[in-house]
Design a protein around this motif. Structure first.
Motif, PDB file in Angstrom:
ATOM      1  N   THR A 175     -62.255  17.536  85.141  1.00 49.72           N
ATOM      2  CA  THR A 175     -62.697  17.115  83.810  1.00 49.72           C
ATOM      3  C   THR A 175     -64.212  17.221  83.698  1.00 49.72           C
ATOM      4  OG1 THR A 175     -60.845  15.592  83.700  1.00 49.72           O
ATOM      5  CG2 THR A 175     -62.613  15.263  82.107  1.00 49.72           C
ATOM      6  N   VAL A 176     -64.666  17.673  82.518  1.00 48.20           N
ATOM      7  CA  VAL A 176     -66.094  17.781  82.204  1.00 48.20           C
ATOM      8  C   VAL A 176     -66.312  17.215  80.807  1.00 48.20           C
ATOM      9  CG1 VAL A 176     -68.031  19.340  81.793  1.00 48.20           C
ATOM     10  CG2 VAL A 176     -66.467  19.789  83.667  1.00 48.20           C
ATOM     11  N   GLU A 177     -67.368  16.432  80.619  1.00 45.41           N
ATOM     12  CA  GLU A 177     -67.739  15.917  79.307  1.00 45.41           C
ATOM     13  C   GLU A 177     -68.866  16.760  78.732  1.00 45.41           C
ATOM     14  OE1 GLU A 177     -66.715  11.165  79.977  1.00 45.41           O
ATOM     15  OE2 GLU A 177     -68.726  11.818  79.416  1.00 45.41           O
ATOM     16  N   VAL A 178     -68.765  17.082  77.433  1.00 46.19           N
ATOM     17  CA  VAL A 178     -69.808  17.822  76.706  1.00 46.19           C
ATOM     18  C   VAL A 178     -70.408  16.879  75.688  1.00 46.19           C
ATOM     19  CG1 VAL A 178     -70.368  19.887  75.394  1.00 46.19           C
ATOM     20  CG2 VAL A 178     -68.479  19.944  77.026  1.00 46.19           C
ATOM     21  N   LEU A 179     -71.734  16.702  75.720  1.00 52.90           N
ATOM     22  CA  LEU A 179     -72.418  15.733  74.880  1.00 52.90           C
ATOM     23  C   LEU A 179     -73.180  16.430  73.759  1.00 52.90           C
ATOM     24  CD1 LEU A 179     -73.964  13.599  77.757  1.00 52.90           C
ATOM     25  CD2 LEU A 179     -71.722  13.364  76.762  1.00 52.90           C
ATOM     26  N   ALA A 180     -73.520  15.643  72.719  1.00 46.66           N
ATOM     27  CA  ALA A 180     -74.401  16.077  71.618  1.00 46.66           C
ATOM     28  C   ALA A 180     -73.906  17.354  70.964  1.00 46.66           C
ATOM     29  CB  ALA A 180     -75.832  16.249  72.119  1.00 46.66           C
ATOM     30  N   LEU A 181     -72.606  17.405  70.636  1.00 51.59           N
ATOM     31  CA  LEU A 181     -72.031  18.590  69.993  1.00 51.59           C
ATOM     32  C   LEU A 181     -72.364  18.596  68.510  1.00 51.59           C
ATOM     33  CD1 LEU A 181     -68.462  18.913  71.553  1.00 51.59           C
ATOM     34  CD2 LEU A 181     -70.320  20.558  71.712  1.00 51.59           C
ATOM     35  N   PRO A 182     -72.832  19.742  67.967  1.00 50.19           N
ATOM     36  CA  PRO A 182     -73.029  19.842  66.511  1.00 50.19           C
ATOM     37  C   PRO A 182     -71.674  19.790  65.807  1.00 50.19           C
ATOM     38  CG  PRO A 182     -74.198  21.576  67.696  1.00 50.19           C
ATOM     39  CD  PRO A 182     -73.279  20.930  68.666  1.00 50.19           C
ATOM     40  N   ALA A 183     -71.692  19.478  64.511  1.00 52.48           N
ATOM     41  CA  ALA A 183     -70.446  19.338  63.752  1.00 52.48           C
ATOM     42  C   ALA A 183     -69.714  20.665  63.607  1.00 52.48           C
ATOM     43  CB  ALA A 183     -70.739  18.732  62.374  1.00 52.48           C
ATOM     44  N   PHE A 184     -70.481  21.786  63.579  1.00 50.74           N
ATOM     45  CA  PHE A 184     -69.818  23.084  63.349  1.00 50.74           C
ATOM     46  C   PHE A 184     -69.118  23.626  64.589  1.00 50.74           C
ATOM     47  CE2 PHE A 184     -72.726  25.738  65.667  1.00 50.74           C
ATOM     48  CZ  PHE A 184     -73.925  25.033  65.645  1.00 50.74           C
ATOM     49  N   VAL A 185     -69.326  23.045  65.735  1.00 52.90           N
ATOM     50  CA  VAL A 185     -68.662  23.513  66.952  1.00 52.90           C
ATOM     51  C   VAL A 185     -67.293  22.837  67.049  1.00 52.90           C
ATOM     52  CG1 VAL A 185     -68.765  23.631  69.451  1.00 52.90           C
ATOM     53  CG2 VAL A 185     -70.872  23.867  68.124  1.00 52.90           C
ATOM     54  N   ASP A 186     -66.236  23.623  66.864  1.00 52.89           N
ATOM     55  CA  ASP A 186     -64.894  23.068  66.893  1.00 52.89           C
ATOM     56  C   ASP A 186     -64.245  23.315  68.257  1.00 52.89           C
ATOM     57  OD1 ASP A 186     -63.508  25.790  64.887  1.00 52.89           O
ATOM     58  OD2 ASP A 186     -64.451  25.757  66.853  1.00 52.89           O
ATOM     59  N   GLU A 187     -63.013  22.857  68.393  1.00 54.09           N
ATOM     60  CA  GLU A 187     -62.319  22.952  69.677  1.00 54.09           C
ATOM     61  C   GLU A 187     -62.025  24.396  70.059  1.00 54.09           C
ATOM     62  OE1 GLU A 187     -59.991  18.659  69.287  1.00 54.09           O
ATOM     63  OE2 GLU A 187     -58.858  20.530  69.323  1.00 54.09           O
ATOM     64  N   GLU A 188     -61.742  25.255  69.061  1.00 54.88           N
ATOM     65  CA  GLU A 188     -61.439  26.655  69.358  1.00 54.88           C
ATOM     66  C   GLU A 188     -62.649  27.363  69.942  1.00 54.88           C
ATOM     67  OE1 GLU A 188     -60.011  28.826  66.029  1.00 54.88           O
ATOM     68  OE2 GLU A 188     -59.750  30.712  67.128  1.00 54.88           O
ATOM     69  N   LEU A 189     -63.823  27.088  69.370  1.00 50.06           N
ATOM     70  CA  LEU A 189     -65.046  27.697  69.886  1.00 50.06           C
ATOM     71  C   LEU A 189     -65.346  27.221  71.303  1.00 50.06           C
ATOM     72  CD1 LEU A 189     -67.341  29.597  69.178  1.00 50.06           C
ATOM     73  CD2 LEU A 189     -68.600  27.666  68.217  1.00 50.06           C
ATOM     74  N   LEU A 190     -65.064  25.943  71.588  1.00 51.52           N
ATOM     75  CA  LEU A 190     -65.263  25.424  72.939  1.00 51.52           C
ATOM     76  C   LEU A 190     -64.305  26.090  73.914  1.00 51.52           C
ATOM     77  CD1 LEU A 190     -65.716  21.617  72.203  1.00 51.52           C
ATOM     78  CD2 LEU A 190     -67.467  23.212  72.987  1.00 51.52           C
ATOM     79  N   PHE A 191     -63.044  26.323  73.483  1.00 54.68           N
ATOM     80  CA  PHE A 191     -62.097  27.036  74.334  1.00 54.68           C
ATOM     81  C   PHE A 191     -62.642  28.413  74.715  1.00 54.68           C
ATOM     82  CE2 PHE A 191     -58.093  25.478  75.626  1.00 54.68           C
ATOM     83  CZ  PHE A 191     -57.752  24.411  74.804  1.00 54.68           C
ATOM     84  N   LEU A 192     -63.107  29.161  73.693  1.00 55.12           N
ATOM     85  CA  LEU A 192     -63.570  30.530  73.938  1.00 55.12           C
ATOM     86  C   LEU A 192     -64.776  30.557  74.881  1.00 55.12           C
ATOM     87  CD1 LEU A 192     -63.248  31.983  70.322  1.00 55.12           C
ATOM     88  CD2 LEU A 192     -61.775  32.463  72.285  1.00 55.12           C
ATOM     89  N   TYR A 193     -65.698  29.615  74.710  1.00 59.53           N
ATOM     90  CA  TYR A 193     -66.923  29.638  75.514  1.00 59.53           C
ATOM     91  C   TYR A 193     -66.666  29.215  76.959  1.00 59.53           C
ATOM     92  CZ  TYR A 193     -71.523  28.405  77.280  1.00 59.53           C
ATOM     93  OH  TYR A 193     -72.648  28.311  78.055  1.00 59.53           O
ATOM     94  N   PHE A 194     -65.969  28.092  77.156  1.00 61.43           N
ATOM     95  CA  PHE A 194     -65.829  27.555  78.507  1.00 61.43           C
ATOM     96  C   PHE A 194     -64.738  28.248  79.323  1.00 61.43           C
ATOM     97  CE2 PHE A 194     -68.922  24.323  78.865  1.00 61.43           C
ATOM     98  CZ  PHE A 194     -69.137  23.841  77.579  1.00 61.43           C
ATOM     99  N   GLU A 195     -63.911  29.101  78.688  1.00 56.87           N
ATOM    100  CA  GLU A 195     -62.993  29.915  79.466  1.00 56.87           C
ATOM    101  C   GLU A 195     -63.617  31.244  79.867  1.00 56.87           C
ATOM    102  OE1 GLU A 195     -58.483  28.552  78.341  1.00 56.87           O
ATOM    103  OE2 GLU A 195     -59.322  30.275  77.284  1.00 56.87           O
ATOM    104  N   ASN A 196     -64.813  31.532  79.315  1.00 53.15           N
ATOM    105  CA  ASN A 196     -65.545  32.751  79.659  1.00 53.15           C
ATOM    106  C   ASN A 196     -66.333  32.481  80.945  1.00 53.15           C
ATOM    107  OD1 ASN A 196     -67.497  34.852  79.850  1.00 53.15           O
ATOM    108  ND2 ASN A 196     -67.147  35.321  77.682  1.00 53.15           N
ATOM    109  N   LYS A 197     -65.879  33.002  82.067  1.00 52.86           N
ATOM    110  CA  LYS A 197     -66.498  32.721  83.368  1.00 52.86           C
ATOM    111  C   LYS A 197     -67.900  33.300  83.463  1.00 52.86           C
ATOM    112  CE  LYS A 197     -65.643  33.122  88.323  1.00 52.86           C
ATOM    113  NZ  LYS A 197     -64.709  33.594  89.371  1.00 52.86           N
ATOM    114  N   ARG A 198     -68.120  34.457  82.806  1.00 51.70           N
ATOM    115  CA  ARG A 198     -69.434  35.086  82.914  1.00 51.70           C
ATOM    116  C   ARG A 198     -70.519  34.280  82.213  1.00 51.70           C
ATOM    117  NH1 ARG A 198     -72.435  38.281  79.751  1.00 51.70           N
ATOM    118  NH2 ARG A 198     -70.821  38.349  78.171  1.00 51.70           N
TER     119      ARG A 198
END
Length: 1201
Positions: free
Chosen positions: A10-33
């Motif tokens: 588990t990892v916590e992400v802090l201070a997220l802007p309102a426009f960053v939704d769960e789908e965008l977080l999925f795409l970014y944090f599943e990108n290993k590079r």
């Protein structure tokens, strides 16, 4: 494969802007590079916080380690989720009416805790209690929770929960001017705990919520004391349920109590002492200024804000107020007590920086709330000024308590605070404040007590200060007029304080004081201050016992204090200096009666105490230097074969003494024992007792020494004294390894210099003189390390050695030449006088004798060992220059050393050269798999050949740090470690050219600009230059004053000088080729000499009596004369301190334009310099400009009396 827990993934992400939704977080944090992450199980977003659950813990670890994440130009903060907090527990379901004492008893009984182990934090409704533990909970939580759920508290069923971790703290007692930015800077600074802050929310003017980036930051912050803007901060863990509803609403809206506090911040007074209550019954004074504490409008604003924040469902109200004086005064007044008595269902509490009202009737709560606000509005304060002593009296805690008890029955309480000479008094109304002010003034009383002259000294001792601290209800000041004490106390206590003071002054007081000091200082005081100690007859003085050095004083307090101050002054005035004397044999001389008499004489003459520090010198256990040197040689390790196919020649650095020798000897003997028991193939040779006379006929260790002067100068071997033991199998050739002995051959330093020369040719243009010396030492240490024996053995196998075996030979020689005198004196000048006087006493007893012999140049390692033993035996210095051996040191020691040296020269003249052995004999070992042969190294060849000539059957030898046995009957070499044997043969090779060219050191002449730096007067370098200057200034000692000393470094001149020095070294025969001499000159010539050096073209300017060259004086007294160093317009004279290559010299004459030729039959060579007197030179003349290098420039001035 172990199962990974959800916490690890588990990892916590802090201070997220309102426009960053769960789908965008999925795409970014599943990108290993981009993020370093991997496949996600889930993403849960809650406001500006998101919880990421990865499939693998490794992906979560990569995300955390990357740290820096940017998504749509926004930097994201990530952190590990916090685990349950084992130090904080929640107790829910508490009856709000349950007393705190009952809750404490319940917690202690159920959880097995004591009072210091926990702290309770109740919620505003008192239905939830936070238990803060000092240590993590050690008991099983599930069992503890089940136990508590079964036991009611005051009729209520309570439950125990683990508190969720918090990343925030609640900070209270803030100054009204404190801003969020200031709090951020404070907690991120080292003073505040050095923790990274995420956010700061101001809850009120005196409280704030501070949130950190990491959960782990809360613990260290709570353990740390905090102080900001002279206020002690109250810091505790932040939980929403611990705050009143109004505070939460105020935090969210940004209005309410915070605005109210800011509106009243100007009326809040800064406190310097805790508020205390006073009830005034006196009349108001017409001289005091008064004003209301808060404007009615501000309080009404507070009420309006309170109405907005009040909850509809709860019949309670909270009035936030951060002024501690108002709150303390409200708590003291009868309003609260009377209201609660009149309305039993109503509670009024002072908490959370305000007043909290709770009851069952909302209308009644509102009435009480308005009444409390009206009470705060009517509060007033009065200020007045007192004398410093009177203000100090009012600030005393006991005085405040007394005044409170005096007026406790009045109905109008008051509180006062004291800051410097100002008193601020606060009461419920203006009339009460005026009355309390008059009452305070009426209670102050002053009296003056006369003191007899015989007791005045007691007023300045330590006991008087201690008495005043214990004397209550008063402040005391010694009057500026002699003989009076001013006492400030309360009315009615005057006679009591006067009697206590007079009783103290008239009662004799005994004191015991310890004065610690260095042992040398104590000895100095005992020797030279005995009369001072005798005059202190009013006290008893004893030396301190146990491990502490110093004096113990006993006697009357006044006399003790006076004696202590005097002795402390003496101790602080004692000067110390460590004088280092480096003279051959000085340690041995220190044990002589003559030296002890000299030191005693100097102690008396210069009023000093001298404490010698040195390694005690002892006589050599075995006086036969030849036998001892042979034993040392037999402990050497030999290289088995040559590294190349070059002709045989001695390389002294290939033969080394074993570094771990004593343990190695045990290893060799144990290996021989095991092999002998397993296989009887090896026969042992004869012992010492079998062949006692073989050594008398054959000198085994003779070799033609190195031909260069560098070899001769660096022929030192570091050998342990334990090698002097006569227990080795000398005649049989066995080689016991000796503990601590490191073989450093005569070519070792040359090898280091050669390595440095290669690097020097490429880099010397960038080196300073200090860097050059450092590089040489590094190269020398590297060479030492390369030849050290790497094997290690346990110390319990080491054989018995002679006394002093733990000190190496070189250490013993160095210890004999160096002592330190720790001198204690009353004045610095006495320290310098002792330094000069002892130096002269020692120099007067120095002598030098020279012996010349043609075989000196062919000295072998064995003969060099003999020289080392002569130095050790007689404590003398021995130097070799060409064919001359110089023995120097104390006169008597030199005589004994010369006798042994003559015996050594006789042995050398009849010895067989190792070089001759190598020309006629070659020892080889055979390859078992072929008929190829490999020659032994030159050193091993010499050793084996000499053993054969001694007619030994076998000889033990250490080859490449492995024990071997050479069997001459079977002509075999047997490796004790491996158990293998190979055939050996003795051959007669043809003679070949055995000489090899040695590359000369290259010098860079690129850097030629001179550097001039002033020498610090406090440095040892300055002291040494000045000391040497004044030691030879003779009758001008009190007529010349040094202005400054400057150090010169002209790289071009220095490199030329080094090249010339190398040339002089090769052909000089005199032992001392370089001297430090003086050269006086005029101001106009200083710059010319600094840049271009000394120029013989200007000869004749001052004198050409002994030749037409550059003149240098041995004594500075000659250079300071007017004709050699004429003063400039300011009276300054200039003297150069120079390094001069005097080399071989002869007497000069006026007509000489160059040094004369030497009387030799070989190549015509000239002397290096000329002098005025060969036996006792006073000046030298050189005819080559590169033979002198200006090192320092002394600017001095003649003193005209």
């Amino acid at each position: 494969m172990p199962v990974e827990s959800p916490e690890e993934r588990t990892v916590e992400v802090l201070a997220l802007p309102a426009f960053v939704d769960e789908e965008l977080l999925f795409l970014y944090f599943e990108n290993k590079r981009r993020s370093g992450g991997g496949p996600l199980v889930s993403v849960e977003k809650n406001g500006d916080l998101a919880i990421l659950l990865f499939e693998e813990a490794e992906a979560a670890a990569r995300v955390l380690s990357k740290g820096h994440h940017v998504l749509h130009n926004v930097e994201l903060s990530v952190r590990k989720p916090a685990s349950k907090d084992r130090c904080r527990l929640l107790l829910r379901g508490i009856n709000p009416n349950t007393s705190t004492e009952m809750i404490e008893l319940y917690v202690e009984n159920m959880m097995g805790l004591n009072m210091p182990d926990y702290t309770l934090y109740p919620s505003p409704g008192r239905d939830v209690i936070l238990i803060q533990l000092s240590q993590p909970l050690s008991k099983d939580f599930q069992n503890l929770s089940a136990r508590i759920s079964k036991r009611k508290l005051d009729g209520a069923e309570v439950t125990l929960e683990e508190a969720e971790p918090t990343d925030s703290v609640l900070v209270e007692n803030l100054q009204p001017s404190t801003s969020p930015d200031l709090l951020t800077l404070y907690f991120e600074s080292e003073r505040g705990g050095n923790q990274k802050v995420k956010d700061v929310t101001m809850l009120s003017a005196g409280a704030a919520k501070v949130s950190f980036v990491n959960y782990e930051s809360v613990g260290p912050t709570l353990d740390h004391p905090h102080k900001l803007d002279d206020a002690d901060l109250v810091v505790r863990p932040y939980f929403d349920f611990l705050l009143p509803t109004e505070s939460l609403m105020s935090r969210d809206s940004g209005t309410g109590s915070q605005d109210m506090t800011e509106g009243n911040s100007e009326d809040i007074q800064m406190q310097t002492s805790p508020p205390m209550a006073v009830h005034a019954d006196g009349q108001s004074s017409s001289h005091v200024a008064s004003k209301p504490l808060a404007a009615p409008e501000a309080v009404e604003e507070e009420a309006a804000a309170e109405e907005v924040m009040e909850e509809e469902e709860t019949p309670s109200s909270h009035i936030p107020f951060t002024d501690p004086v108002k709150l303390a005064l409200f708590q003291l007044c009868a309003f609260r007590r009377d209201t609660e008595n009149a309305h039993p269902n109503l509670t009024i509490q002072i908490q959370d920086n305000g007043v909290h009202i709770a009851g069952t009737d909302r209308q009644k709560v509102e009435q009480i709330r308005h009444a409390i606000l009206d009470c705060f509005v009517k509060m007033a304060q009065t200020r007045f000024t007192l004398e410093p002593e009177e203000a100090q009296l009012l600030a005393r805690e006991d005085v405040k308590q007394h005044l409170l008890q005096t007026v406790t029955r009045t109905g109008s309480p008051a509180i006062y605070t004291v800051s410097d000479c100002n008193v601020v008094l606060t009461s419920l109304c203006q009339n009460s404040a005026d009355q309390a002010c008059s009452f305070l003034k009426s209670q102050l009383c002053h009296l003056s007590i006369p003191v007899d002259v015989e007791y005045e000294c007691m007023l300045y001792c330590r006991e008087w200060s201690e008495f005043l601290q214990a004397l209550g209800f008063s402040t005391v000041k010694v009057s500026e007029q002699a003989g009076n004490i001013d006492v400030f106390t309360l009315k009615g206590m005057e006679s009591e304080k006067q009697m206590a003071i007079m009783a103290f002054l008239t009662t004799p007081i005994e004191r015991e004081t310890d004065i610690s000091m260095e042992p040398g200082m104590l000895k100095y005081i005992q020797i030279h201050c005995h009369q001072l100690l005798a005059d202190m007859d009013q006290v008893s003085i004893f030396p301190l016992e146990a491990d502490v050095c110093g004096l113990k004083l006993q006697g009357h307090a006044t006399a003790c204090q006076m004696a202590e101050e005097v002795l402390q002054g003496v101790v602080s005035s004692i000067c110390t200096r460590t004088i280092t004397v480096n003279v051959p044999g000085v340690t041995r001389f220190l044990n002589e009666k003559e030296c002890k008499s000299i030191l005693k004489e100097m102690e008396t003459k210069f009023t000093v105490y001298i404490n010698p520090k040195h390694v005690p010198w002892e006589h050599l256990p075995h006086q036969d230097i030849f036998q001892t040197a042979w034993n040392m040689m037999s402990h050497s390790n030999f290289q088995r074969s040559s590294l190349d196919d070059s002709p045989q020649d001695l390389k002294s650095d290939s033969m080394q003494t074993d570094h771990n020798g004593t343990a190695g000897k045990g290893l060799l003997e144990e290996a021989k024992r095991i092999v002998s028991a397993a296989d009887d193939r090896i026969e042992k040779g004869a012992t010492n007792s079998d062949r006692p006379d073989d050594m008398a006929d054959v000198d085994l260790y003779t070799a033609e020494g190195p031909t260069s002067l560098t070899d001769q100068d660096s022929s030192v071997m570091v050998v342990d004294e334990s090698q002097l033991s006569a227990e080795g199998n000398t005649t049989s050739g066995s080689l016991p390894l000796n503990d601590g002995a490191l073989g450093l051959s005569s070519a070792l330093e040359e090898e280091a210099q050669m390595s440095l020369a290669i690097q020097y040719s490429m880099e010397s243009s960038h080196w300073s003189q200090e860097e050059e010396e450092e590089q040489l030492q590094q190269a020398l240490e590297l060479s030492k390390t390369m030849i050290q024996y790497k094997a290690s053995s346990s110390s319990d196998k080491s054989p018995k050695v002679v006394k002093g075996a733990d000190v190496s030979l070189q250490d013993a020689i160095k210890a004999a030449n160096t002592i330190q005198l720790l001198v204690y004196a009353g004045y610095n000048c006495d320290l310098i006088r002792v330094d000069i006087a002892f130096g002269k006493k020692v120099s007067q007893r120095q002598a030098e004798e020279k012996l010349e012999h043609r075989c000196v140049k062919n000295m072998s390692e064995y003969h060099r060992k003999c020289l080392e033993m002569i130095k050790r035996k007689h404590a003398v210095e021995i130097q070799i220059q060409g064919t001359i051996i110089a023995v120097s040191g104390f006169k008597d020691y030199v005589t004994g050393g010369v006798c042994d040296l003559k015996l050594l020269l006789e042995k050398m003249s009849s010895a067989i050269s190792d070089r001759e052995i190598l020309r006629t004999v070659q020892w080889v070992y055979h390859d078992p798999a072929s008929s190829d042969t490999t020659p032994y190294s030159p050193e091993a060849t010499v050793f084996i050949e000499n053993a054969l000539r001694m007619r030994l059957k076998t000889v033990d030898i250490l080859l490449d740090n492995q024990p071997h046995i050479i069997d001459f009957e079977k002509m075999q070499e047997f490796n004790i470690a491996s158990g293998k044997a190979v055939k050996v043969s003795r051959k007669l090779p043809e003679l070949g050219d055995l000489d090899a060219d040695v590359p000369e050191e290259e010098y860079s002449l690129l850097s030629h600009l001179p550097e001039v730096t002033k020498v610090d007067e406090e440095s040892d370098e300055f002291q040494n230059v000045v000391k040497n200057f004044y030691e030879t200034i003779q009758e001008y000692h009190s007529k010349i004053r040094i202005i400054k000393v400057e150090k010169l470094m002209n790289r071009l001149l220095y490199n030329q000088y080094k090249l010339k020095k190398a040339s002089v070294l090769q052909r000089a025969t005199y032992p001392q080729i370089e001297r430090t001499l003086y050269h006086g000159t005029s101001e106009t010539s200083v710059k010319e000499i600094c840049i271009h050096g000394f120029n013989r073209s200007f000869c004749g300017k001052n004198a050409t009596v002994f030749g037409q060259g550059v003149y240098f004086a041995v004594n500075s007294a000659l250079s300071v004369q007017e004709q050699y160093s004429p003063p400039n317009a300011d009276g300054y004279k200039y003297i150069f301190v120079s390094k001069v290559l005097t080399g071989d010299y002869t007497k000069g004459c006026h007509s000489m334009k160059t040094a004369p030729l030497k009387e030799t039959d070989d190549i015509p060579l000239r002397y290096d310099s000329v002098t005025d007197d060969i036996t006792k030179p006073q000046m030298f003349v050189i005819f080559n400009d590169t033979q002198a290098f200006p090192e320092y420039l002394i600017t001095c001035q003649r003193i005209h009396r």
